[in-house]
Design a protein around this motif. Sequence first.
Motif, PDB file in Angstrom:
ATOM      1  N   GLY A 140      20.561  -7.932 -10.500  1.00  0.00           N
ATOM      2  CA  GLY A 140      19.842  -9.081  -9.976  1.00  0.00           C
ATOM      3  C   GLY A 140      18.567  -8.676  -9.270  1.00  0.00           C
ATOM      4  O   GLY A 140      18.375  -7.529  -8.916  1.00  0.00           O
ATOM      5  N   ARG A 141      17.674  -9.646  -9.036  1.00  0.00           N
ATOM      6  CA  ARG A 141      16.394  -9.358  -8.388  1.00  0.00           C
ATOM      7  C   ARG A 141      16.636  -8.957  -6.940  1.00  0.00           C
ATOM      8  O   ARG A 141      17.193  -9.726  -6.154  1.00  0.00           O
ATOM      9  N   PRO A 142      16.255  -7.752  -6.528  1.00  0.00           N
ATOM     10  CA  PRO A 142      16.548  -7.297  -5.173  1.00  0.00           C
ATOM     11  C   PRO A 142      15.689  -8.001  -4.139  1.00  0.00           C
ATOM     12  O   PRO A 142      14.560  -8.393  -4.410  1.00  0.00           O
ATOM     13  N   ARG A 143      16.238  -8.181  -2.935  1.00  0.00           N
ATOM     14  CA  ARG A 143      15.438  -8.713  -1.840  1.00  0.00           C
ATOM     15  C   ARG A 143      14.367  -7.691  -1.481  1.00  0.00           C
ATOM     16  O   ARG A 143      14.539  -6.498  -1.702  1.00  0.00           O
ATOM     17  N   ALA A 144      13.291  -8.181  -0.866  1.00  0.00           N
ATOM     18  CA  ALA A 144      12.137  -7.311  -0.607  1.00  0.00           C
ATOM     19  C   ALA A 144      12.502  -6.093   0.226  1.00  0.00           C
ATOM     20  O   ALA A 144      12.124  -4.967  -0.094  1.00  0.00           O
ATOM     21  N   ALA A 145      13.271  -6.299   1.325  1.00  0.00           N
ATOM     22  CA  ALA A 145      13.614  -5.176   2.190  1.00  0.00           C
ATOM     23  C   ALA A 145      14.462  -4.154   1.449  1.00  0.00           C
ATOM     24  O   ALA A 145      14.245  -2.945   1.554  1.00  0.00           O
ATOM     25  N   THR A 146      15.443  -4.646   0.692  1.00  0.00           N
ATOM     26  CA  THR A 146      16.305  -3.760  -0.079  1.00  0.00           C
ATOM     27  C   THR A 146      15.506  -3.033  -1.147  1.00  0.00           C
ATOM     28  O   THR A 146      15.689  -1.840  -1.379  1.00  0.00           O
ATOM     29  N   ALA A 147      14.632  -3.778  -1.811  1.00  0.00           N
ATOM     30  CA  ALA A 147      13.811  -3.180  -2.867  1.00  0.00           C
ATOM     31  C   ALA A 147      12.905  -2.091  -2.303  1.00  0.00           C
ATOM     32  O   ALA A 147      12.771  -1.015  -2.891  1.00  0.00           O
ATOM     33  N   ALA A 148      12.284  -2.348  -1.157  1.00  0.00           N
ATOM     34  CA  ALA A 148      11.389  -1.353  -0.555  1.00  0.00           C
ATOM     35  C   ALA A 148      12.148  -0.071  -0.235  1.00  0.00           C
ATOM     36  O   ALA A 148      11.655   1.031  -0.476  1.00  0.00           O
ATOM     37  N   SER A 149      13.372  -0.219   0.278  1.00  0.00           N
ATOM     38  CA  SER A 149      14.187   0.940   0.612  1.00  0.00           C
ATOM     39  C   SER A 149      14.561   1.738  -0.633  1.00  0.00           C
ATOM     40  O   SER A 149      14.489   2.967  -0.640  1.00  0.00           O
ATOM     41  N   GLN A 150      14.938   1.024  -1.709  1.00  0.00           N
ATOM     42  CA  GLN A 150      15.325   1.694  -2.946  1.00  0.00           C
ATOM     43  C   GLN A 150      14.137   2.385  -3.597  1.00  0.00           C
ATOM     44  O   GLN A 150      14.235   3.523  -4.076  1.00  0.00           O
ATOM     45  N   ILE A 151      13.007   1.700  -3.621  1.00  0.00           N
ATOM     46  CA  ILE A 151      11.802   2.272  -4.221  1.00  0.00           C
ATOM     47  C   ILE A 151      11.365   3.505  -3.438  1.00  0.00           C
ATOM     48  O   ILE A 151      11.006   4.535  -4.015  1.00  0.00           O
ATOM     49  N   TYR A 152      11.420   3.410  -2.105  1.00  0.00           N
ATOM     50  CA  TYR A 152      11.076   4.552  -1.266  1.00  0.00           C
ATOM     51  C   TYR A 152      11.974   5.743  -1.583  1.00  0.00           C
ATOM     52  O   TYR A 152      11.504   6.870  -1.778  1.00  0.00           O
ATOM     53  N   SER A 153      13.277   5.491  -1.648  1.00  0.00           N
ATOM     54  CA  SER A 153      14.237   6.568  -1.902  1.00  0.00           C
ATOM     55  C   SER A 153      13.998   7.218  -3.259  1.00  0.00           C
ATOM     56  O   SER A 153      13.993   8.451  -3.385  1.00  0.00           O
ATOM     57  N   ASP A 154      13.783   6.392  -4.285  1.00  0.00           N
ATOM     58  CA  ASP A 154      13.582   6.920  -5.634  1.00  0.00           C
ATOM     59  C   ASP A 154      12.274   7.703  -5.736  1.00  0.00           C
ATOM     60  O   ASP A 154      12.237   8.807  -6.296  1.00  0.00           O
ATOM     61  N   LEU A 155      11.207   7.134  -5.195  1.00  0.00           N
ATOM     62  CA  LEU A 155       9.911   7.815  -5.263  1.00  0.00           C
ATOM     63  C   LEU A 155       9.931   9.108  -4.455  1.00  0.00           C
ATOM     64  O   LEU A 155       9.388  10.128  -4.895  1.00  0.00           O
ATOM     65  N   ARG A 156      10.565   9.075  -3.312  1.00  0.00           N
ATOM     66  CA  ARG A 156      10.629  10.278  -2.478  1.00  0.00           C
ATOM     67  C   ARG A 156      11.354  11.401  -3.214  1.00  0.00           C
ATOM     68  O   ARG A 156      10.919  12.555  -3.208  1.00  0.00           O
ATOM     69  N   SER A 157      12.453  11.046  -3.873  1.00  0.00           N
ATOM     70  CA  SER A 157      13.195  12.039  -4.645  1.00  0.00           C
ATOM     71  C   SER A 157      12.335  12.630  -5.756  1.00  0.00           C
ATOM     72  O   SER A 157      12.331  13.838  -5.993  1.00  0.00           O
ATOM     73  N   GLU A 158      11.577  11.779  -6.437  1.00  0.00           N
ATOM     74  CA  GLU A 158      10.720  12.241  -7.531  1.00  0.00           C
ATOM     75  C   GLU A 158       9.590  13.126  -7.022  1.00  0.00           C
ATOM     76  O   GLU A 158       9.217  14.114  -7.677  1.00  0.00           O
ATOM     77  N   LEU A 159       9.049  12.796  -5.855  1.00  0.00           N
ATOM     78  CA  LEU A 159       7.949  13.576  -5.293  1.00  0.00           C
ATOM     79  C   LEU A 159       8.419  14.937  -4.797  1.00  0.00           C
ATOM     80  O   LEU A 159       7.783  15.966  -5.058  1.00  0.00           O
ATOM     81  N   VAL A 160       9.554  14.959  -4.096  1.00  0.00           N
ATOM     82  CA  VAL A 160      10.060  16.218  -3.549  1.00  0.00           C
ATOM     83  C   VAL A 160      10.548  17.146  -4.660  1.00  0.00           C
ATOM     84  O   VAL A 160      10.371  18.362  -4.600  1.00  0.00           O
ATOM     85  N   SER A 161      11.141  16.554  -5.709  1.00  0.00           N
ATOM     86  CA  SER A 161      11.647  17.369  -6.821  1.00  0.00           C
ATOM     87  C   SER A 161      10.546  17.766  -7.809  1.00  0.00           C
ATOM     88  O   SER A 161      10.804  18.508  -8.755  1.00  0.00           O
ATOM     89  N   LEU A 162       9.337  17.238  -7.592  1.00  0.00           N
ATOM     90  CA  LEU A 162       8.178  17.493  -8.457  1.00  0.00           C
ATOM     91  C   LEU A 162       8.298  16.827  -9.828  1.00  0.00           C
ATOM     92  O   LEU A 162       7.573  17.187 -10.752  1.00  0.00           O
ATOM     93  N   ARG A 163       9.211  15.868  -9.966  1.00  0.00           N
ATOM     94  CA  ARG A 163       9.185  15.068 -11.195  1.00  0.00           C
ATOM     95  C   ARG A 163       7.880  14.270 -11.253  1.00  0.00           C
ATOM     96  O   ARG A 163       7.378  13.977 -12.325  1.00  0.00           O
ATOM     97  N   ARG A 164       7.371  13.922 -10.084  1.00  0.00           N
ATOM     98  CA  ARG A 164       5.984  13.433  -9.970  1.00  0.00           C
ATOM     99  C   ARG A 164       5.181  14.597  -9.402  1.00  0.00           C
ATOM    100  O   ARG A 164       5.390  15.009  -8.263  1.00  0.00           O
ATOM    101  N   ARG A 165       4.307  15.134 -10.199  1.00  0.00           N
ATOM    102  CA  ARG A 165       3.595  16.356  -9.836  1.00  0.00           C
ATOM    103  C   ARG A 165       2.493  16.075  -8.821  1.00  0.00           C
ATOM    104  O   ARG A 165       1.880  15.003  -8.816  1.00  0.00           O
ATOM    105  N   PRO A 166       2.206  17.033  -7.945  1.00  0.00           N
ATOM    106  CA  PRO A 166       1.093  16.876  -7.013  1.00  0.00           C
ATOM    107  C   PRO A 166      -0.204  16.570  -7.754  1.00  0.00           C
ATOM    108  O   PRO A 166      -0.542  17.226  -8.735  1.00  0.00           O
ATOM    109  N   GLY A 167      -0.900  15.551  -7.269  1.00  0.00           N
ATOM    110  CA  GLY A 167      -2.143  15.128  -7.903  1.00  0.00           C
ATOM    111  C   GLY A 167      -1.961  14.029  -8.923  1.00  0.00           C
ATOM    112  O   GLY A 167      -2.948  13.440  -9.392  1.00  0.00           O
ATOM    113  N   GLU A 168      -0.739  13.710  -9.289  1.00  0.00           N
ATOM    114  CA  GLU A 168      -0.481  12.689 -10.307  1.00  0.00           C
ATOM    115  C   GLU A 168      -0.705  11.294  -9.733  1.00  0.00           C
ATOM    116  O   GLU A 168      -0.266  10.989  -8.628  1.00  0.00           O
ATOM    117  N   PRO A 169      -1.384  10.399 -10.476  1.00  0.00           N
ATOM    118  CA  PRO A 169      -1.594   9.038  -9.971  1.00  0.00           C
ATOM    119  C   PRO A 169      -0.298   8.235  -9.953  1.00  0.00           C
ATOM    120  O   PRO A 169       0.599   8.449 -10.766  1.00  0.00           O
TER     121      PRO A 169
END
Length: 245
Positions: free
Chosen positions: A22-51
Motif C-alpha cells: 500500500g501507499r506508505p504514509r509520508a513519515a514512514t516513507a521518508a524513514s524507509q527511503i532514508y534507510s534504503d539510500l543510506r545502505s546503498e551509499l555506505v555499501s557503495l552500490r551508489r558510487r561516490p559522485g553518482e547523481p
Amino acid sequence: MPARTAKKSDTVVRAAGARRSGRPRAATAASQIYSDLRSELVSLRRRPGEPIAEAEIALAYGVSRTPVREAILKLSDEGLVEIFPQSGIFASRIPLAALPEAIIIRKALEETTARLVAERATSSQVLNLHSILQRQREASSASDRDAFHQADEMFHAGIAEVAGYPGIWKFVQQVKVHVDRYRRLTLPQMGRMTQVIAEHEAILAAIEAHDTAGARNCMEIHLERLLRDISATQSVDPELFDKQS
C-alpha cells in the motif's frame, strides 16, 4: 561536481515491496527511503559522485517528492550526499581528511572493549564469536563481500556487547560511516579478506586465553592497518575521494 552515469538502483527493487503493501504514509516513507539510500551509499552500490534523482526515487516508492527530500536532507546532514542547487544531488565523495580521525577514535574505543572482553568473556560468549568468525570465513570463500562485511560488523558489535558496553559500538557506528565506505574499497584487494580473518582470529585467540594485553594489541594492529592503507586505496580509485574535505 562532474556527473557520473547513474545505474539502476536497488532502491527500485526495494520500493516495489513497499508499494505492494500500500501507499506508505509520508513519515514512514521518508524513514524507509532514508534507510534504503543510506545502505546503498555506505555499501557503495551508489558510487561516490553518482547523481541521485529525486523524481526517480519518488516514482519507485509511489510517493511525492516530500519524503524523498526529507530523506536526502538527513543524508546530507551525515555527509553522505551533496546538494548543489544549480547542478543536482550527488552521492558524496569519501572525505579523505576525515578518515584518520574517525579510525583513531574507533581504535581507541575498540582497544578498550577488546581488553574488557578478554577479562569477562564466558565460554559460550567465546563460542558465539567463533560462530560469527566462521560466517566470515564462509563469506570469504564464496567471495560474498556483502556477507563478509556484515559478519565483520557482527564480530565487532559482539565484542562490544560481551564487554558490557554495547553503546560503544553504537557510537562507533556513527563515527565510522565514511570509514565503512573506504573499507568497502579495500575488500577486492588481493588477500584482503584472508588478512582480515587472520587478524580476527588473533583477537579471538587472545580473548579466549583471557590475555587482556594481547587482545588489546591485536585489535590495535587490526585497526591500525586501516590507517596505513588509506593512501594506497585512494590511489587506486582517486575519483571516489574528496581531497579537499
